[in-house]
Design an enzyme around this catalytic site. Structure first.
Site, short mmCIF file in Angstrom:
data_model
loop_
_atom_site.label_atom_id
_atom_site.label_comp_id
_atom_site.label_asym_id
_atom_site.label_seq_id
_atom_site.Cartn_x
_atom_site.Cartn_y
_atom_site.Cartn_z
N ASP A 127 3.92 4.86 -6.47
CA ASP A 127 4.46 3.63 -6.98
C ASP A 127 4.68 4.00 -8.52
O ASP A 127 4.82 5.18 -8.77
CB ASP A 127 3.37 2.56 -7.09
CG ASP A 127 3.69 1.16 -6.64
OD1 ASP A 127 4.72 0.66 -7.31
OD2 ASP A 127 3.30 0.87 -5.69
N VAL B 210 0.85 -1.32 0.11
CA VAL B 210 0.00 -0.02 -0.15
C VAL B 210 0.72 1.24 0.00
O VAL B 210 0.36 2.22 -0.43
CB VAL B 210 -1.05 0.09 1.20
CG1 VAL B 210 -2.18 -1.17 1.17
CG2 VAL B 210 -0.38 -0.12 2.59
N LYS B 211 2.25 1.14 0.49
CA LYS B 211 3.05 2.49 0.41
C LYS B 211 2.21 3.42 1.05
O LYS B 211 2.73 4.79 0.72
CB LYS B 211 3.58 2.65 -1.03
CG LYS B 211 4.54 1.57 -1.66
CD LYS B 211 4.98 1.82 -2.94
CE LYS B 211 5.89 0.88 -3.37
NZ LYS B 211 5.35 -0.37 -3.84
N ARG B 212 1.77 3.31 2.19
CA ARG B 212 0.97 4.43 2.79
C ARG B 212 2.13 5.20 3.45
O ARG B 212 3.07 4.68 3.72
CB ARG B 212 -0.13 3.76 3.82
CG ARG B 212 -1.48 3.37 3.03
CD ARG B 212 -1.93 3.89 2.22
NE ARG B 212 -3.29 3.72 1.79
CZ ARG B 212 -3.43 3.02 0.54
NH1 ARG B 212 -2.56 2.50 -0.40
NH2 ARG B 212 -4.58 2.46 0.24
#
Lengths: 294, 294
Positions: free
Chosen positions: B106, A102-104
């Protein structure tokens, strides 16, 4: 006490395979007999789910873990959220370690809300996190990891070409930015180490730059690496090997399209997509075993 | 041709108010008569929606824009996704510019999926994006902005205390990391400038460090700033003023809890929560007008 990274390392050892299969399905990747049902967001989410369940059935005894890329579910709005959770649940019940990519990143109560959304409950063992906000953006996640026995992987050196224009900038201290971030990741995770010596706070380190990965590996002995860039992005087993420790541990290599879309490669074109995924996962396992001399 | 930042600047000018109201509602922030309905994820999402609609009704003629913080909707899973979209739609139909604070990041087809999820369709005019992956993580968003007339705000210098341990690192070039990122943001947005001279690619620059904001403002003349940190995080109108150009333009200041939870402050405690939000939004407008001499 065992942490989630001990459990991951045990599953890797049991299967002799440090691979995480990336579940990043897109409609244009589906075989025609599934693609024809994908007309709108609900039906596309459903087709993607069906595709992914069958792949999980066929790779669950080959790979120890799967990584679910949130973007490919968010694109279907609430239907995607439902399907992402259903796939995570399906994978968990198949015995897999489940990562949500999710790369939050945020601070304070906002980061707490993200940590709760993805690390409360049983669906996800790990999530990915972006470090740009510093420790304020990490602590809500590491607190949740400590409370719930979960883990995070923090971006350090990503596998894409343009990453260098930021992550490889040289600091006055002599470190590159990614080395500085790597040291912070080790610091952020120092109280979450398990029996294996590896922390629940890992780092994302691309396979496309083996020399840099080797330098980070040497500098960060307690940090487990999640390694993107194998396969479609050009990394090979020998490149990924730089992220592993001297015992062939300490890292897991991601492959997404190379597994789930393997049926479109000439060598697997006679197989059903799920059988092709299995064969590709086995081929990757053998490549890594050979590179790591396992 | 006009870009989204021209439209934002026009609305700011019309209302004489460079404020974006952050819609970050949490259940513990709701008044008792709404909180009592919040029992589980579906009912909490519904209570949050009702709370937020009434605030939008009361501030839509005071503030030009709202910023929806995704984390506080993701926490309710698919019910949150539905409500976040419904609130965005409600705000759009009230004439507001709508920002989705998602801080996504991303590369490649994954970033394309995020860009499609949040910038296709009519719900969101802007989203926030994290720069750590470099241009590979930005181009899919700027391509979508060009195609759909949308905008992004890229994190440069955030408002939280620990940001300095990363963003203020001094590079060998003499720049700090946030200055380096700021220059990249200007470069990434140079082809998306509107009639006002400001690009659809803006930067997030906190109000908590006025000296740094002033340095970035001078260095990045075509970059519109989204300014967090006002109010609850300690920034005041005079601090936020450093992010504006010599005409009092070029920036918009966010306030979340200070507006939507204003009813819990002693000075507004006699008011309904939505009337308190309106009064707080007016007070902030006057503070900014005074600081900017508008």
């Amino acid at each position: 006490m065992k942490n989630i990274t001990d459990k991951l390392a045990e599953r890797i050892k049991k299967l002799g395979n440090p691979t995480v299969a990336g579940l990043d399905p897109r409609v244009d990747m589906l075989p025609d007999d599934l693609k024809k049902f994908a007309k709108d967001k609900p039906s596309s989410a459903k087709a993607v789910a069906e595709f992914t369940y069958k792949i999980i059935d066929k790779i669950k005894d080959i790979v120890p873990a799967v990584k679910i890329q949130s973007a490919f579910y968010e694109i279907y709005d609430e239907y995607g959220t439902v399907v992402m959770k259903a796939i995570a649940d399906y994978a968990k019940r198949a015995g897999l370690i489940v990562m949500a990519d999710v790369k939050r990143n945020d601070i304070g109560s906002t980061a707490e809300a993200y940590a709760s959304a993805y690390l409360d409950g049983d669906l996800y063992d790990y999530i990915t996190v972006n470090p740009y906000l510093g420790y304020d953006g990490i602590k809500p996640f590491t607190d949740k990891c400590a409370e719930k026995g979960k883990g995070i992987f923090v971006l350090a050196r990503t596998s894409n070409p343009s990453a260098a224009a930021i992550q490889n900038m040289k600091l006055e201290t002599g470190d590159t930015l990614y080395e500085h971030i790597g040291k912070l990741i080790a610091e952020w995770g120092k109280d979450l180490k398990g029996e294996s010596g590896y922390s629940a706070v890992g780092a994302v380190v691309g396979a496309t730059n083996p020399a840099e990965a080797a330098r980070l590996r040497a500098a960060l002995p307690g940090v487990f690496f999640l390694v993107p860039g194998y396969g479609a992005q050009g990394g090979k087993g020998a490149d990924a090997a730089a992220s592993f420790d001297e015992h062939g541990g300490g890292a897991i290599v991601n492959n997404s399209r190379g597994i789930i879309a393997a049926y479109r490669k000439p060598e697997y074109s006679s197989l059903a997509y799920y059988d092709a995924a299995r064969e590709a996962a086995i081929a990757m396992r053998e490549d890594l075993r050979s590179a790591l001399k396992l």
